[in-house]
Design a protein around this motif. Structure first.
Motif, short mmCIF file in Angstrom:
data_model
loop_
_atom_site.label_atom_id
_atom_site.label_comp_id
_atom_site.label_asym_id
_atom_site.label_seq_id
_atom_site.Cartn_x
_atom_site.Cartn_y
_atom_site.Cartn_z
N ARG A 165 -20.41 15.05 -6.60
CA ARG A 165 -19.21 15.24 -7.44
C ARG A 165 -18.13 14.21 -7.08
O ARG A 165 -16.94 14.53 -7.00
N ALA A 166 -18.55 12.99 -6.89
CA ALA A 166 -17.63 11.96 -6.40
C ALA A 166 -16.46 11.73 -7.34
O ALA A 166 -15.31 11.63 -6.90
N TRP A 167 -16.74 11.64 -8.66
CA TRP A 167 -15.65 11.38 -9.60
C TRP A 167 -14.60 12.49 -9.55
O TRP A 167 -13.40 12.22 -9.60
N GLU A 168 -15.08 13.73 -9.47
CA GLU A 168 -14.16 14.87 -9.44
C GLU A 168 -13.29 14.84 -8.18
O GLU A 168 -12.08 15.03 -8.24
N LYS A 169 -13.90 14.59 -7.06
CA LYS A 169 -13.16 14.55 -5.79
C LYS A 169 -12.17 13.40 -5.78
O LYS A 169 -11.05 13.53 -5.27
N MET A 170 -12.58 12.27 -6.32
CA MET A 170 -11.66 11.14 -6.41
C MET A 170 -10.45 11.48 -7.27
O MET A 170 -9.32 11.04 -7.00
N SER A 171 -10.67 12.28 -8.31
CA SER A 171 -9.55 12.65 -9.19
C SER A 171 -8.54 13.52 -8.44
O SER A 171 -7.35 13.47 -8.74
N TRP A 172 -9.01 14.33 -7.49
CA TRP A 172 -8.08 15.15 -6.71
C TRP A 172 -7.14 14.28 -5.89
O TRP A 172 -6.00 14.64 -5.63
#
Length: 215
Positions: A165-172
């Motif tokens: 879930r790299a994209w999601e974590k980066m968004s955080w």
């Protein structure tokens, strides 16, 4: 470290640094930073903890090897703490959490995700935000944290690190800031459960390294 964890509970502090924080080299009993440290220790004792850990004075930042170890271990230290005590300086309610700078800094993202038990306090009197022994068990707190951080409730309660879930974590982390550009990457290593060389001075190359490995 495991021997200590099994025998002694420790509390860990999460906070925004002020202008007069006590350091490893200078732990003088004066200034607002020392008052904050003292109040933190009082709260740690209330939880039955015989040890209390604060980043400003428990890391010898003049030692590159110790700093490197601390950055690599930070997520684990927060995860294995008995309680993470958070001090908010700019808000006093669940409705205004987004106004506190604690939610805008890079390092506090993993300090929010790693612990399984947290307690939020605010202001110079260290007033508890709720009356619960663990704010991560409070549905209203989790809902307010979700609104403020856009992080799902399950992750707020029991986050599992890893490269998924790299994209999601980066968004955080996208809107969060760090004092040093390298810390944009270093503050994410525990969240992605990866290891990288700590080399202050490499600038945004540090982020490019974690970017490539996360994806």
């Amino acid at each position: 470290m495991s021997v200590v964890i099994n025998r002694l509970k420790y509390a860990i502090l999460s906070h925004r640094w002020g202008k007069s924080e006590p350091t490893f080299q200078n732990l003088k009993p004066e200034g607002e930073g020392y008052k904050k440290l003292k109040e933190f220790c009082v709260r740690a004792k209330e939880y039955g903890c015989r040890l209390a850990w604060s980043d400003t004075c428990c890391i010898n930042k003049e030692s590159s090897s110790e700093l490197d170890e601390a950055i690599r271990s930070m997520f684990t230290w927060y995860r294995e703490a008995y309680i993470c005590i958070v001090h908010l300086a700019q808000t006093n309610s669940l409705e205004t959490l987004e106004k506190d700078e604690w939610f805008l800094r890079g390092w506090t993202l993993q300090e929010l995700l790693a612990p399984l038990r947290m307690r939020f306090y605010y202001g110079p009197t260290w007033t508890p935000l709720t009356q619960n022994p663990n704010d991560k068990d409070d549905a209203k707190v989790v809902q307010a944290l979700r609104r403020t951080t856009k992080i799902p409730g399950n992750d707020l309660r029991n986050f599992q690190p890893g490269p998924n879930r790299a994209w999601e974590k980066m968004s955080w982390a996208a809107s969060r800031k760090t004092t040093r550009i390298e810390d944009v990457a270093y503050s994410l290593t525990g969240i992605f459960d990866i290891t990288m060389t700590v080399a202050y001075g490499e600038g945004d190359r540090a982020f490019k390294t974690i970017h490539g490995r996360a994806y």
